[in-house]
Motif scaffolding. Structure first.
Motif, PDB file in Angstrom:
ATOM      1  N   ILE A 128       0.861  -1.183   0.000  1.00 19.84           N
ATOM      2  CA  ILE A 128       0.000   0.000   0.000  1.00 19.84           C
ATOM      3  C   ILE A 128       0.900   1.236   0.000  1.00 19.84           C
ATOM      4  O   ILE A 128       1.849   1.311   0.774  1.00 19.84           O
ATOM      5  N   THR A 129       0.584   2.185  -0.891  1.00 19.62           N
ATOM      6  CA  THR A 129       1.236   3.496  -0.897  1.00 19.62           C
ATOM      7  C   THR A 129       0.144   4.543  -0.825  1.00 19.62           C
ATOM      8  O   THR A 129      -0.855   4.443  -1.546  1.00 19.62           O
ATOM      9  N   VAL A 130       0.307   5.518   0.047  1.00 22.56           N
ATOM     10  CA  VAL A 130      -0.611   6.642   0.085  1.00 22.56           C
ATOM     11  C   VAL A 130       0.201   7.900  -0.161  1.00 22.56           C
ATOM     12  O   VAL A 130       1.148   8.193   0.571  1.00 22.56           O
ATOM     13  N   ALA A 131      -0.141   8.607  -1.232  1.00 23.30           N
ATOM     14  CA  ALA A 131       0.538   9.862  -1.570  1.00 23.30           C
ATOM     15  C   ALA A 131      -0.451  11.000  -1.324  1.00 23.30           C
ATOM     16  O   ALA A 131      -1.632  10.885  -1.658  1.00 23.30           O
ATOM     17  N   TYR A 132       0.041  12.059  -0.726  1.00 17.69           N
ATOM     18  CA  TYR A 132      -0.819  13.174  -0.340  1.00 17.69           C
ATOM     19  C   TYR A 132      -0.488  14.408  -1.172  1.00 17.69           C
ATOM     20  O   TYR A 132       0.690  14.725  -1.391  1.00 17.69           O
TER      21      TYR A 132
END
Lengths: 116, 116
Positions: free
Chosen positions: A62-66
């Motif tokens: 999982i990658t979360v980019a903001y």
């Protein structure tokens, strides 16, 4: 990404949540080098706020980019080198990939010793 | 969570994005059993849509749980056994923890062989 956590401003801002399963590949397929390059590039992208990423030994990650705005997300999506990398992801690296774009409305944190 | 991916309806829905770093513990501190129990419980929670979770060998993990509404998130937050587990997380298991609540506005996926 130092300790793994992104340092973000107060909401609202946007999150691009990507989950993926790597193909059973084995060997160096260029994935790690491209990932590192994408992180270097996205940090130069106007409106990028930070990212958090992890992958288990089972190949599920999982990658979360903001980002500050939808416009910043669209600009990153259209960045040419990133567009090429996304195509390689679809064609070579990922068995399954899901992407969700969300508006972060509230956030809190806790860090031992000091309030985060 | 079978292959790791949540099967979700079309947006809009809500995401609770948790990132955490485990403390250097070693030994069985009850974390794995509680995690499994929380997954069992949340599946019974009205408005729960699915979850995805992974943790790297460095101890940094991301879990994204999806819910139909803010009301469903609040009900899960107040579930007594979950509230106890959250307190143990803060006090015993996590060195650092960040939580972001976001409204998912759009989503797409790709699965090899079949469009996801």
């Amino acid at each position: 990404m130092h300790d793994g956590f992104a340092t973000l401003p107060a909401p609202p801002y946007y999150a691009v949540i990507s989950s993926s399963r790597r193909r059973d590949g084995g060997g160096d397929d260029g994935y790690d080098a491209t990932s590192a390059r994408m992180l270097e590039l996205v940090r130069q992208q106007p409106g990028f706020l930070g990212a958090e990423s992890t992958r288990g030994i089972d190949g599920f990650g999982i990658t979360v980019a903001y980002f500050e705005s939808e416009e910043a997300i669209a600009a990153w999506r259209n960045q040419p080198e990133h567009a090429d990398a996304r195509a390689r992801g679809r064609n070579e690296w990922y068995e399954h990939f899901e992407l969700r774009v969300a508006k972060v409305e509230r956030a809190y944190g806790m860090r031992h010793g000091t309030p985060a």
